[in-house]
Scaffold this active site. Sequence first.
Site, PDB file in Angstrom:
ATOM      1  N   TYR A 125       0.583  -1.369   0.270  1.00 43.54           N
ATOM      2  CA  TYR A 125      -0.228  -0.076  -0.142  1.00 43.54           C
ATOM      3  C   TYR A 125       0.994   1.046   0.131  1.00 43.54           C
ATOM      4  O   TYR A 125       0.031   2.415   0.101  1.00 43.54           O
ATOM      5  CB  TYR A 125      -0.644  -0.150   0.847  1.00 43.54           C
ATOM      6  CG  TYR A 125      -1.679  -1.039   1.332  1.00 43.54           C
ATOM      7  CD1 TYR A 125      -1.574  -2.337   1.768  1.00 43.54           C
ATOM      8  CD2 TYR A 125      -3.424  -0.723   1.123  1.00 43.54           C
ATOM      9  CE1 TYR A 125      -2.366  -3.081   1.468  1.00 43.54           C
ATOM     10  CE2 TYR A 125      -3.801  -1.919   1.118  1.00 43.54           C
ATOM     11  CZ  TYR A 125      -3.895  -3.259   1.422  1.00 43.54           C
ATOM     12  OH  TYR A 125      -4.768  -4.229   0.851  1.00 43.54           O
ATOM     13  N   LYS A 173       5.276 -14.247   4.053  1.00 48.20           N
ATOM     14  CA  LYS A 173       5.420 -14.943   2.899  1.00 48.20           C
ATOM     15  C   LYS A 173       6.760 -15.279   2.704  1.00 48.20           C
ATOM     16  O   LYS A 173       7.661 -14.872   1.432  1.00 48.20           O
ATOM     17  CB  LYS A 173       4.268 -15.160   1.949  1.00 48.20           C
ATOM     18  CG  LYS A 173       4.730 -16.050   0.983  1.00 48.20           C
ATOM     19  CD  LYS A 173       3.550 -16.789   1.214  1.00 48.20           C
ATOM     20  CE  LYS A 173       3.722 -17.801  -0.751  1.00 48.20           C
ATOM     21  NZ  LYS A 173       2.733 -18.864  -0.298  1.00 48.20           N
ATOM     22  N   ASP A 206      -0.984 -18.273   3.616  1.00 48.23           N
ATOM     23  CA  ASP A 206      -1.436 -19.011   2.582  1.00 48.23           C
ATOM     24  C   ASP A 206      -2.053 -20.490   3.868  1.00 48.23           C
ATOM     25  O   ASP A 206      -3.362 -20.567   3.896  1.00 48.23           O
ATOM     26  CB  ASP A 206      -1.289 -19.771   1.447  1.00 48.23           C
ATOM     27  CG  ASP A 206      -0.164 -19.887   1.398  1.00 48.23           C
ATOM     28  OD1 ASP A 206       0.856 -20.219   2.178  1.00 48.23           O
ATOM     29  OD2 ASP A 206       0.678 -20.908   0.575  1.00 48.23           O
ATOM     30  N   ASP A 230      -4.823  -6.800   6.097  1.00 45.82           N
ATOM     31  CA  ASP A 230      -6.290  -6.233   4.994  1.00 45.82           C
ATOM     32  C   ASP A 230      -7.476  -7.813   4.664  1.00 45.82           C
ATOM     33  O   ASP A 230      -8.412  -7.676   4.807  1.00 45.82           O
ATOM     34  CB  ASP A 230      -5.968  -5.378   4.017  1.00 45.82           C
ATOM     35  CG  ASP A 230      -6.996  -4.892   3.411  1.00 45.82           C
ATOM     36  OD1 ASP A 230      -7.987  -5.102   4.142  1.00 45.82           O
ATOM     37  OD2 ASP A 230      -6.808  -4.405   2.317  1.00 45.82           O
TER      38      ASP A 230
HETATM   39 MG    MG Z   1     -10.181  -3.730   3.757  1.00 46.32          MG
END
Ligand code: MG
Length: 338
Positions: A125, A173, A206, A230
Site C-alpha cells: 500500500y 510469506k 496461505d 487487510d
Molecule cells: Mg479491507
Amino acid sequence: MAHRITLIPGDGIGPEVTEATVRVLEATGAAFKWDREEVVGAASVEAGGEPLPEAVIESIRSNSVALKGPVTTPVGKGFKSVNVQLRQKLDLFANVRPAKSLPGLDTPFKDVDMLIFRENTEGLYSGLESYDERHGIADSIARISKSGSERIIRFCFEYAKLHGRKQVTVVHKANILKLTSGMFLRLAHEVAEQYPGIEFQDRIVDNMCMQMVVRPQEYDCIVTTNLFGDILSDLAAGLVGGLGVIAGANIGEDCAVFEAVHGSAPDIAGQDKANPTALIRSAEMMLRHLHEFAAADALHAGLMEIYTEGKYLTGDLGGPCGTQEFSNRLAERVAAHV
Ligand code: MG
Ligand code: NAI
C-alpha cells in the site's frame, strides 16, 4: 470536560452508521464536541477539492482523535484511497482489529477471540506503482522498512503484555518474499525474545487462512504486513458474524482514527439496512483510548445485552431491525448501564 473529536461520516452507509454511533456514544454519559468533516472523497473531488482536504488532516492533528465512517475508493482508476492517505499522512502505523465472537449469534465458530495487528502505512500500500506502456508491464512495489516493521511488531507484543494475552503469531510469506517478508519474520523473532512470557509462533499466510477457518480458537494476537492484514481481517470478520460487527482502530504516536473494518457498502447504502455494530465497537475502543472506562463498559454491557437477547438485530444477522431502530434500542440499554 467534553472530548473534541473529528467526525468523518464518509459516504455510502457511512453517514447512517456514524449517526447511529453518535447516538449510542451520547447515551454513555461521556461528553463530546464533534468537529464534523463531511466533505471528503468523491464529494470533495466533485466540489473541485482534494480527496483528502488538508483541513481534515489539520482537524485530526489538533484533536488527536477521529471517528470515521467508510469512504469509497474508485477501483482500478481515479483518486488514491482517502483511507490509505489518512493512515500514511498521520503515520497511523498500527491497525488493530479485534475479532471476538458475540453472544447469541449463530456463526460457524464459537469462542473466537483474536486480535489482528496490521502494519498500516507500508508494504503493497506504499503507493509505489508504475506502468510501462511500451512493454505492457505493471509494477506495485511492496516496500517495507526495518523501523516500520519493528514498531508494529513491538506494538503487538506490548499490547499483548499489557492486556494479558498469551500468544503472538507472525504471519508472512518469507519462503517466497525472502527480502520483505523475510525481514519481517526475522525482526519478529528478535522482538519475541524480549517477551519470554508470551508464546510466539509463525505461519505462512496461505496456511494461516486455512488454520483460521479450521481452528480459529487456537489464535490470539496476529501481527502481519499491510496486505496480509487487510485480507486476514475480513476473513476473521467472516468467522464471527461478518463485516457488520468488526471494529478497528488506526493508531499512531500522536493521533488515532477509529473506524470499522468494512467499506461503504454501496449495495445497501441509504436503505437503513447497515449494521452499525462495527463502528459502535470502534467507538468503544475510542472510549478506552480516551480513558472513559465507565462509558466504555456501559456501551459494552448494552451491546452484549442486545446480542444475547437476539431480538433486535439488523438484517445482515437475520434480525428484523434497521440501522436506526437497532441504535435507538441499544442507546436505551447503554443509558440504563450508566
Ligand atoms: Mg479491507
Ligand atoms: P464493503 O465492506 O463495503 O462491503 C462488502 C459486503 O459486506 C457488502 O455486501 C456489504 O453490503 C456488506 N457490509 C459491509 N458493511 C456492512 C454493514 N455495516 N452492515 C451490513 N452489511 C455490510 O466492501 P466493498 O464492497 O469491497 O467496498 C465498497 C467500497 O468501500 C470500496 O470503494 C472500498 O474501497 C471502500 N472501503 C473503504 C474502507 C474504509 O473507508 N476504511 C474499507 C474497505 C473498503
